[in-house]
Design a protein around this motif. Structure first.
Motif, mmCIF file in Angstrom:
data_model
loop_
_atom_site.group_PDB
_atom_site.id
_atom_site.type_symbol
_atom_site.label_atom_id
_atom_site.label_comp_id
_atom_site.label_asym_id
_atom_site.label_seq_id
_atom_site.Cartn_x
_atom_site.Cartn_y
_atom_site.Cartn_z
ATOM 1 N N VAL A 182 48.499 -14.213 78.962
ATOM 2 C CA VAL A 182 47.650 -15.342 78.581
ATOM 3 C C VAL A 182 46.228 -15.131 79.074
ATOM 4 N N ALA B 230 47.639 -15.645 72.521
ATOM 5 C CA ALA B 230 47.961 -16.841 73.297
ATOM 6 C C ALA B 230 49.012 -17.684 72.587
ATOM 7 N N LEU C 98 52.617 -19.004 74.540
ATOM 8 C CA LEU C 98 52.796 -20.369 75.027
ATOM 9 C C LEU C 98 54.188 -20.937 74.734
#
Length: 394
Positions: free
Chosen positions: A81, A117, A121
């Motif tokens: 990330v 990203a 997540l």
């Protein structure tokens, strides 16, 4: 800090960090639409070139998703990330150099970071918030939509304040750097155990393809809207500021449904009905924005936002719900977003080409509705109460 308090505090910090990252996962995309006419005037970019400018970043976003599982296995989710948000910051800042090459390159680089990203997540949600997956998915999707709204609404005022579109676009590197600095504290000093085991490929799983089709086609609706709604509204007589404001209101309208739909959908065993209802709302609102009374653009924009925000939150929730564990969540997230966003990239391109070939926006609006219909077909499979990989050997 004791071990017990540390175990409580870390998920909270991860959740807050996810919100900061999520805020930066749309401005690089939504800031271009309100400034597209100014960019075309300044650079001589054609309508076809504008279509590519709204399409290439989405394609790069999808291609970057393929790298997500590889990066997670090599660096861990937290480091992955951090890499993603730094890429977003670099790509956003690159657009400040001016001219078409830095604009296209920066948009594609930032989109690559967004793709990375976006893959990671859902895995963090499955790992750290498995019992509250719907709520956490809703929260970070809501913040993502607020970031999109802020980008769309602030684009033209920032261009006026900073004397041009280049610095207005580059300024979005600042919140990305802030998110990166905050996320550094969450990166472990050493790996947290061995990397997760490999699972059998999902590419032969029909349910995985249904989830992927739904993810891609509903995303296509959103990227058409991000890239072209301000242009459509300006063609109907609104100023650039007014069109940007409507786009911002539309993005703000995504926030409540992006928060509430995942939490509600996670409680249901079957998500098909809610998917069809949201698709109908989005298609009807978009048609009315193209052909309906100009005086109703604000409430229609809110309706479109409610539909699109709910669809995106639902798509992310379905990825988590259809997964058996953290590993399958990462694999399904990577597949659905890599292929899905590649499909989504064709939407803005086709929308712009339809306008070039046929003139006006009627055929383009028809394409929007056709994509919504196709998304509904895939939702009928993706919304069923099943898990991916049940027919495959582990």
């Amino acid at each position: 800090m004791t071990d017990s308090s540390s175990k409580i505090a870390r998920p909270v910090l991860v959740g807050l960090g996810m919100m900061l990252v999520a805020f930066n996962m749309r401005p690089a995309l939504t800031t271009v639409g309100p400034l597209l006419e100014a960019i075309r005037k300044d650079t001589g970019l054609t309508a076809s070139g504008a279509a590519f400018l709204t399409t290439l970043p989405v394609l790069c976003l999808g291609l970057a998703c393929v790298l997500g599982p590889v990066i997670v296995r090599r660096t861990g989710a937290e480091r992955g990330v951090l890499i993603a948000i730094l890429i977003i910051a670099f790509g956003s800042g690159l657009r400040g150099l001016g001219g078409l090459p830095p604009l296209f390159a920066g948009a594609c680089i930032a989109a690559g970071g967004i793709g990375l990203a976006g893959v990671m997540l859902p895995g963090l949600v499955k790992r750290d918030f498995s019992e509250n997956a719907g709520l956490m998915t809703g929260l970070y999707t809501m913040v993502l939509c607020l970031g999109a709204a802020t980008g769309a609404g602030a684009a033209v005022p920032l261009a006026d304040a900073l004397s041009g579109w280049t610095w207005a676009l580059a300024s979005w590197a600042v919140p990305a750097v802030v998110a990166a600095l905050a996320w550094i504290a969450l990166v472990p000093k050493q790996e947290n155990g061995p990397p997760p085991p490999r699972r059998s490929s999902l590419w032969r799983d029909p349910l995985a393809w249904q989830v992927t089709g739904f993810m891609g086609l509903q995303s296509s609706l959103a990227y058409i809207t991000f890239g072209w709604l301000p242009v459509v509204l300006q063609s109907r007589g609104l100023s650039a500021v007014e069109a940007g404001f409507v786009a911002s209101v539309m993005s703000i309208g995504q926030a409540p449904s992006a928060l509430l739909v995942p939490a509600f959908a996670a409680r249901l065993s079957d998500q098909r009905g809610i998917a069809i209802a949201l698709l109908a709302l989005a298609a009807a609102s978009f048609l009315a924005l193209v052909h309906g009374p100009v005086g109703l653009v604000l409430p229609l924009g809110i309706g479109l936002g409610l539909g699109l925000g709910g669809l995106f939150g639902l798509a992310l929730t379905i990825v988590v719900l259809r997964s058996r564990d953290v590993t399958s969540a990462a694999g399904l997230s990577a597949m659905s977003q890599a292929v899905g966003y590649s499909i989504a990239a064709l939407g803005p391109l086709g929308f712009g080409f339809a306008h070039d070939v046929f003139g006006g926006w009627s055929v383009s609006a028809g394409l929007f509705c056709a994509i919504a219909l196709a998304s509904g077909v895939f939702a009928l499979g993706a919304g069923r109460d099943r898990k991916v990989g049940t027919s495959l050997t582990a």
